[in-house]
Enzyme design. Structure first.
Site, mmCIF file in Angstrom:
data_model
loop_
_atom_site.group_PDB
_atom_site.id
_atom_site.type_symbol
_atom_site.label_atom_id
_atom_site.label_comp_id
_atom_site.label_asym_id
_atom_site.label_seq_id
_atom_site.Cartn_x
_atom_site.Cartn_y
_atom_site.Cartn_z
ATOM 1 N N TRP A 145 -8.373 27.390 32.575
ATOM 2 C CA TRP A 145 -8.217 27.051 31.168
ATOM 3 C C TRP A 145 -6.876 26.389 30.874
ATOM 4 O O TRP A 145 -5.830 26.824 31.365
ATOM 5 C CB TRP A 145 -8.317 28.333 30.320
ATOM 6 C CG TRP A 145 -9.720 28.799 30.147
ATOM 7 C CD1 TRP A 145 -10.848 28.223 30.669
ATOM 8 C CD2 TRP A 145 -10.155 29.940 29.411
ATOM 9 N NE1 TRP A 145 -11.950 28.930 30.286
ATOM 10 C CE2 TRP A 145 -11.565 29.983 29.528
ATOM 11 C CE3 TRP A 145 -9.507 30.901 28.657
ATOM 12 C CZ2 TRP A 145 -12.329 30.982 28.908
ATOM 13 C CZ3 TRP A 145 -10.270 31.893 28.052
ATOM 14 C CH2 TRP A 145 -11.662 31.936 28.174
ATOM 15 N N THR A 178 -17.623 30.303 5.301
ATOM 16 C CA THR A 178 -16.746 29.704 6.315
ATOM 17 C C THR A 178 -17.136 28.251 6.472
ATOM 18 O O THR A 178 -18.303 27.898 6.363
ATOM 19 C CB THR A 178 -16.912 30.363 7.695
ATOM 20 O OG1 THR A 178 -18.271 30.197 8.092
ATOM 21 C CG2 THR A 178 -16.565 31.819 7.661
ATOM 22 N N LYS A 214 -11.468 23.200 30.075
ATOM 23 C CA LYS A 214 -11.673 23.856 31.364
ATOM 24 C C LYS A 214 -11.564 22.819 32.461
ATOM 25 O O LYS A 214 -12.461 22.020 32.669
ATOM 26 C CB LYS A 214 -13.035 24.555 31.387
ATOM 27 C CG LYS A 214 -12.892 25.969 31.849
ATOM 28 C CD LYS A 214 -14.139 26.760 31.653
ATOM 29 C CE LYS A 214 -13.886 28.156 32.239
ATOM 30 N NZ LYS A 214 -15.044 28.993 32.173
ATOM 31 N N GLU A 246 -13.306 35.501 7.730
ATOM 32 C CA GLU A 246 -13.966 36.788 8.024
ATOM 33 C C GLU A 246 -12.999 37.965 7.964
ATOM 34 O O GLU A 246 -13.401 39.116 8.042
ATOM 35 C CB GLU A 246 -14.580 36.747 9.431
ATOM 36 C CG GLU A 246 -15.826 35.897 9.557
ATOM 37 C CD GLU A 246 -15.529 34.437 9.877
ATOM 38 O OE1 GLU A 246 -14.393 33.974 9.598
ATOM 39 O OE2 GLU A 246 -16.422 33.752 10.398
HETATM 40 P P1 AMP Z 1 -10.758 29.836 8.488
HETATM 41 O O1 AMP Z 1 -11.795 30.880 8.504
HETATM 42 O O2 AMP Z 1 -11.227 28.527 7.962
HETATM 43 O O3 AMP Z 1 -9.506 30.304 7.831
HETATM 44 O O4 AMP Z 1 -10.368 29.525 10.006
HETATM 45 C C1 AMP Z 1 -9.928 30.521 10.870
HETATM 46 C C2 AMP Z 1 -9.491 29.902 12.165
HETATM 47 O O5 AMP Z 1 -8.331 29.082 11.972
HETATM 48 C C3 AMP Z 1 -9.056 30.922 13.185
HETATM 49 O O6 AMP Z 1 -10.147 31.518 13.848
HETATM 50 C C4 AMP Z 1 -8.190 30.071 14.105
HETATM 51 O O7 AMP Z 1 -8.965 29.337 15.021
HETATM 52 C C5 AMP Z 1 -7.525 29.105 13.158
HETATM 53 N N1 AMP Z 1 -6.185 29.600 12.841
HETATM 54 C C6 AMP Z 1 -5.787 30.284 11.761
HETATM 55 N N2 AMP Z 1 -4.464 30.561 11.825
HETATM 56 C C7 AMP Z 1 -4.011 30.062 12.997
HETATM 57 C C8 AMP Z 1 -2.759 30.037 13.678
HETATM 58 N N3 AMP Z 1 -1.669 30.569 13.143
HETATM 59 N N4 AMP Z 1 -2.702 29.433 14.886
HETATM 60 C C9 AMP Z 1 -3.792 28.873 15.437
HETATM 61 N N5 AMP Z 1 -5.001 28.856 14.853
HETATM 62 C C10 AMP Z 1 -5.122 29.439 13.655
#
Ligand code: AMP
Length: 543
Positions: A444, A185, A439, A330
């Site tokens: 929020w 990640t 916040k 994940e």
């Molecule tokens: P990654 O592991 O790099 O794919 O990042 C995952 C994170 O991207 C998620 O936990 C979200 O915070 C963000 N994310 C993915 N898809 C969306 C979405 N459709 N809307 C908002 N945030 C998203």
């Protein structure tokens, strides 16, 4: 009493076998450094995967050993995916956009024994190699004719490696729980964490993503995965497409180039594509500037970050359905998808505009819940915000070579780090990352919702909202905007006035700052940590 069904392991090896027999003539088209439009068939792809498996078999790799890749979306990368994983090794896809020190960390942490890399990354790898002594060889994904001069130790040319090698290869019988792929990640704090996928999780995820209300893949589709193969396995497309028999079109290193994407879509008759909002902005800007159409394109999945309404609406104008998807490294990655387009007639224009931007409903196989700070489950009323937790057979149960962590504190659940609402129909909406939530006076405010409003302004190219210190409210929203080329006259008052009536009064950003560009992280998302750093000495005008 057990059922009397054959107990066959779910292995990605079966994808190759199926695609070769059933969809052998289907095409894979790639943009590569040595060929702007390489094309061949699934049959040839998997024949070459077997050649590669044979070529690497004398290297003394053991089951579960990691093979790294530093590569774009193209056919040689696909061959490496399958040859390594189906031989019983683990294909570790490395994101070349990470900082060099993170790359060194993950190559060493993963204990990659060999790295397959695109010629574009040879200069980068030459810098990393002295700090990665465990890597026994570097294989450049190119032909002998295009093999660059390099100081990489034990450098090999991919085409030379497999040339003349037999394609007779018996794939080993593996356990479906064996690892097949590894992806770190791109967390913004601390060292990257490794997510280790199994054959079983990858197969189940691929099945689920093919469903009609998810990516809806079929043999008549032509799929352009713009999301990188080094970012959560291109959302599973390298597995789901050969399963469905869809034609694959890989953009190589041109994934951020609107012109190449438009040409690939039109010339290869692409019907479906997947990518993060940034790439869609590039494509849409190119289409607008050139007045081109994308007639074959039916739907796109927009994920990885919140989808601004402007993207969805511009796609409408081209007759393309934009489906928002949400997931994480994940989660293999797909957790939810918004297919409200299939029930369009049920909603008024206004309700649909709101609904379509939500992250969508859980796909079968993923369970989710939202909880408050005490861990109590919150109602699915579309209003209550809470920490989002998930579970399912393609969601990680722990990180690679790492002790238990906060994300797995509650047994059987994974804490996503996202904050969300879920409405009575099961549509989930991400309101923030836990650490990005603003916040104000103990309440929020969703930065994503404010960003969506800002992005709907016709003169705004990109927008981000961060919580910034405020002596009275502890934090207030600060809006940071990149104006469009022809929108340079957009003034602060007009921008802030745009929020009037669109959000609760106390949610309105206190100030706006205009910048030339926003910082983006390794997966194309806005890098809020850098933004907060950039504005750390900022004071709101009323202070
Ligand atoms: P990654 O592991 O790099 O794919 O990042 C995952 C994170 O991207 C998620 O936990 C979200 O915070 C963000 N994310 C993915 N898809 C969306 C979405 N459709 N809307 C908002 N945030 C998203």
């Amino acid at each position: 009493m057990h059922g009397l069904m054959m107990d066959m392991p779910l292995l990605i090896t079966s994808i190759i076998q199926h695609a070769e027999r059933v969809n052998g003539d289907q095409e894979i088209v790639s943009v590569t450094r040595d060929n702007p439009r390489h094309r061949y068939t699934y049959r040839e792809a998997f024949e070459r995967s077997r050649q590669l498996a044979n070529a690497i078999s004398p290297w003394g790799l053991q089951r579960g050993d990691r093979i790294g890749t530093l590569a774009w979306n193209d056919y040689r990368h696909l061959e490496t995916y399958y040859a390594s994983a189906c031989s019983g090794y683990v294909c570790h896809t490395i994101n070349p956009r990470l900082f060099p020190e993170q790359l060194v960390y993950i190559i060493n942490h993963a204990e990659d024994r060999y790295v397959f890399l695109d010629p574009d990354f040879v200069p980068l790898a030459e810098k990393l190699a002295p700090q990665c002594p465990g890597v026994e060889g570097w294989i450049v994904l190119t032909s002998a004719q295009h093999m660059p001069e390099t100081t990489l130790p034990n450098a090999m040319c991919y085409e030379t490696l497999i040339e003349g090698v037999s394609s007779d290869f018996e794939w080993p019988e593996l356990d479906e729980r064996d690892a097949c792929a590894l992806c770190y990640t791109s967390g913004t704090t601390g060292n990257p964490k490794g997510v280790l996928y199994s054959h079983r999780s990858t197969m189940l995820h691929a099945y689920a993503t093919m469903m009609p209300d998810a990516m809806g893949l079929s043999a008549s589709d032509v799929v352009l995965p713009i999301v990188p193969m080094f970012h959560v396995n291109a959302w599973g497309n390298p597995y789901s497409c050969p399963m469905a028999g869809s034609k694959l079109v890989f953009p190589g290193n041109k994934m951020g180039d609107g012109e190449t994407l438009a040409n690939l879509i039109n010339e290869e008759q692409v019907t479906m594509s997947a990518g993060v909002p940034t790439v869609w902005l590039a494509l849409l800007a190119h289409l607008k500037a050139t007045e081109k159409q994308v007639e074959s394109l039916k739907r796109v999945v927009v994920g990885g970050a919140a989808c601004p309404l402007a993207i969805a609406e511009q796609f409408d104008a081209y007759g393309v359905v934009a489906r928002v998807g949400w997931g994480m490294t994940e989660m293999s990655p797909l957790g939810t998808i918004n297919a409200s387009d299939t029930q369009r007639e049920r909603f008024s224009e206004e309700d649909f505009s709101r609904l379509r931007l939500k992250a969508g409903r859980a796909i079968f196989g993923v369970e989710m819940k939202i909880v408050d700070e005490e861990g109590q489950e919150l109602p699915w009323d579309g209003k209550a915000f809470g920490a989002l937790k998930v579970r399912g057979p393609w969601i990680c149960s722990g990180y690679f070579k790492r002790d238990a962590d906060g994300a797995h504190e509650e047994a059987g659940w994974f804490e996503t780090g996202d904050v969300a609402t879920i409405d009575p129909e099961g549509y989930m909406a991400i309101t923030d990352r836990t650490k990005d939530v603003i916040k104000s006076g103990g309440e929020w405010i969703s930065s994503i919702e404010l960003e969506n409003v800002a992005m709907s302004h016709p003169k705004v190219a990109e927008a981000a909202v961060i919580g910034h210190y405020h002596p009275k409210w502890s934090e207030r929203p600060l809006l940071i905007v990149v104006r469009k080329g022809d929108g340079q006259d957009l003034a602060a008052d007009d921008m802030l006035g745009w929020f009037e009536g669109k959000v609760a009064t106390w949610w309105k950003p206190d100030a706006v700052e205009f910048v030339d560009e926003l910082p983006h992280g390794a997966t194309g998302k806005i890098h809020k940590v850098s933004l907060r750093e950039q504005f750390k000495d900022y004071s709101f005008p009323d202070q």
